[in-house]
Design an enzyme around this catalytic site. Structure first.
Site, PDB file in Angstrom:
ATOM      1  N   SER A 173       4.043  -0.449   4.746  1.00 14.25           N
ATOM      2  CA  SER A 173       3.758   0.904   4.261  1.00 14.25           C
ATOM      3  C   SER A 173       3.971   1.973   5.330  1.00 14.25           C
ATOM      4  O   SER A 173       4.111   3.152   5.010  1.00 14.25           O
ATOM      5  CB  SER A 173       2.320   0.979   3.729  1.00 14.25           C
ATOM      6  OG  SER A 173       1.395   0.526   4.706  1.00 14.25           O
ATOM      7  N   ASP A 423      -8.695   6.159   4.694  1.00 16.03           N
ATOM      8  CA  ASP A 423      -7.425   5.659   5.216  1.00 16.03           C
ATOM      9  C   ASP A 423      -7.236   6.246   6.606  1.00 16.03           C
ATOM     10  O   ASP A 423      -6.895   7.425   6.760  1.00 16.03           O
ATOM     11  CB  ASP A 423      -6.259   6.068   4.298  1.00 16.03           C
ATOM     12  CG  ASP A 423      -4.917   5.523   4.784  1.00 16.03           C
ATOM     13  OD1 ASP A 423      -4.876   4.932   5.882  1.00 16.03           O
ATOM     14  OD2 ASP A 423      -3.917   5.707   4.075  1.00 16.03           O
ATOM     15  N   HIS A 426      -2.577   5.202   7.757  1.00 19.57           N
ATOM     16  CA  HIS A 426      -1.391   5.988   7.406  1.00 19.57           C
ATOM     17  C   HIS A 426      -1.573   7.445   7.847  1.00 19.57           C
ATOM     18  O   HIS A 426      -2.641   7.829   8.319  1.00 19.57           O
ATOM     19  CB  HIS A 426      -1.128   5.898   5.902  1.00 19.57           C
ATOM     20  CG  HIS A 426      -0.931   4.493   5.436  1.00 19.57           C
ATOM     21  ND1 HIS A 426      -1.948   3.747   4.876  1.00 19.57           N
ATOM     22  CD2 HIS A 426       0.157   3.685   5.460  1.00 19.57           C
ATOM     23  CE1 HIS A 426      -1.495   2.543   4.566  1.00 19.57           C
ATOM     24  NE2 HIS A 426      -0.223   2.473   4.924  1.00 19.57           N
TER      25      HIS A 426
END
Length: 450
Positions: A173, A423, A426
């Site tokens: 990702s 998160d 990211h």
């Protein structure tokens, strides 16, 4: 605003009046015409840009940073300045090696090229602006290398260098995160068209920029090598085959002119490793009859197999291939991942607050060493170029750049909750990850210069 000349003493009014009467005729008949002619003949030309700078709200306060110290000694590719001013000062200066890992984050009033409301490509979980993040100071920082300038991203230059070519982002990702950053920056100059999509969560996609016939793809391959991902219906661990490249992306290798590889975080998950048809060992696999061997050497084998396979398959090709390995990007969790304040920072780290160490340093070192080895092993292949995109340290210094609770829309609409998903891996788009593609472009420009 206080004048910088406020401490200069003025002359008396009578003296000033007499002086002006004497000098005024000379100014009108001699100096003024010369100034007009010079302005006409030597008027500076402003640089033109075809990019669209979308309006972003300004932060209330921008904090100035002192210079950072960096423990990194590996240098990334060199780049001469694109600044016209620098060229005039040093017209015969030779290109010098530039270490993009050695620098610090400085305030930047310009902000990013795009925003989350106009791009239309960003994965929802990284679209921090539209999800209600209000502290927008994270948008107004720029990475400043110590040895050289890092120019602002030039989308038309990027597209020009890849005219009629195909660049593929392969990995986990983080590869997708970097891809979407690039797409959004390129979209400020030319609209991309989605021409292919497949797989759950759009894990395999391709866009085309018709203006330059550039194809940009993303391939989901969290190990680069062949792997079976854990699932709810199967074993609670991954299975990796370290001597076989993942054909879900490698089957299209012949159509790629440039490939950006980015993996790391998935190697931290429980897994069993295979090589040569037998099990090598595992990482965190209690209850299974395998030897615990960790994941650093496994990551090394996966990167080595991947780079070796690329050279073997493309060495006989008429067209070469350029390879970029994006190094490991540290996470910034402080405490539990599902508790409020998991990554609460709102500005970059100051000098001395953080060093690249432990697992983050080990993961980066493995990738850098394998790239350097591939350079040596690929010397006989004239069409093969490989370089590390070393972003580990500059990313480490940006704990403010993650979505945190804004991975979900307006997480505090009904008040602050004790438990909330975060998160801290990211990156918000736009944000710090855009710098990765600025450096990527500088590598491409260096390659293009030969």
């Amino acid at each position: 605003m206080v004048s910088p000349f406020k401490d200069h003493q003025s002359h008396s009014p009578s003296y000033t009046h007499s002086f002006i009467k004497k000098i005024l005729p000379y100014f009108i008949y001699v100096i003024l015409p010369i100034a007009v002619i010079r302005l006409y003949l030597y008027s500076p030309t402003l640089p033109q840009s075809s990019t669209v700078h979308h309006h972003l709200p300004q932060p209330s306060t921008v904090h100035h940073l002192p210079h950072s110290t960096t423990p990194i000694s590996i240098t990334t590719p060199s780049s001469s300045s694109s600044s016209h001013e620098e060229e005039e000062k040093k017209p015969e200066a030779k290109e010098t090696q530039c270490d993009y890992t050695d620098g610090n984050w400085v305030p930047d009033k310009m902000g990013p090229l795009y925003n989350g409301t106009t791009c239309g490509i960003i994965k929802e979980g990284q679209n921090c602006i539209t999800h209600g993040r209000s502290d927008l100071g994270y948008l107004y920082w720029k990475w400043k290398p110590k040895q050289c300038p890092l120019p602002r991203f030039e989308p038309n230059t990027f597209l020009h260098l890849l005219r009629n070519k195909h660049i593929a982002f392969v990995g986990d990702s983080m590869a997708r995160n970097q891809l979407e950053s690039l797409l959004c920056m390129l979209a400020t100059a030319s609209p991309p068209k989605l021409v292919y999509t497949d797989g759950e969560d759009n894990k395999f996609r391709r866009w085309n920029f018709a203006s330059h016939n550039v194809n940009v793809s993303v391939y989901w391959s969290p190990f680069l090598v062949k792997g079976v991902e854990k699932s709810k219906s199967g074993p609670d661990h991954n299975e990796l085959y370290l001597d076989q490249v993942d054909e879900r992306w490698a089957a299209d290798m012949g159509k790629m002119d440039m490939v950006v590889l980015s993996v790391g975080h998935w190697f931290l998950h429980p897994a069993v490793y295979f090589e040569g048809g037998s099990a090598l060992g595992c990482h965190f696999c209690p209850g299974l009859n395998h030897t615990e061997i960790g994941f650093y050497d496994v990551l090394r084998k996966a990167v080595r197999t991947t780079l070796k396979t690329i050279t073997e398959r493309r060495e006989t090709s008429e067209n070469g291939i350029n390879v970029i390995v994006t190094t490991f990007s540290p996470a910034h969790f402080e405490g539990e991942w599902d508790k409020a304040g998991a990554c609460p920072k709102t500005k970059p780290y100051n000098k001395g607050e953080k060093n690249l160490e432990g697992m983050d340093a080990e993961m980066r070192q493995v990738e850098v060493e394998e790239v350097e080895a591939a350079k040596v092993n690929g010397k006989g292949f004239s069409g093969f170029k490989v370089e590390e995109l070393d972003v580990s340290y500059l990313s480490l210094m940006r704990p403010d750049g993650h979505p945190g609770p804004y991975m979900n829309p307006f997480p505090f609409f009904n008040g602050v909750k004790e438990r909330v998903q975060n998160d801290c891996v990211h990156w918000c788009l736009p944000g710090a990850i855009d710098t990765w593609n600025e450096i990527l472009l500088e590598i491409m420009k260096k390659w293009n210069r030969g």
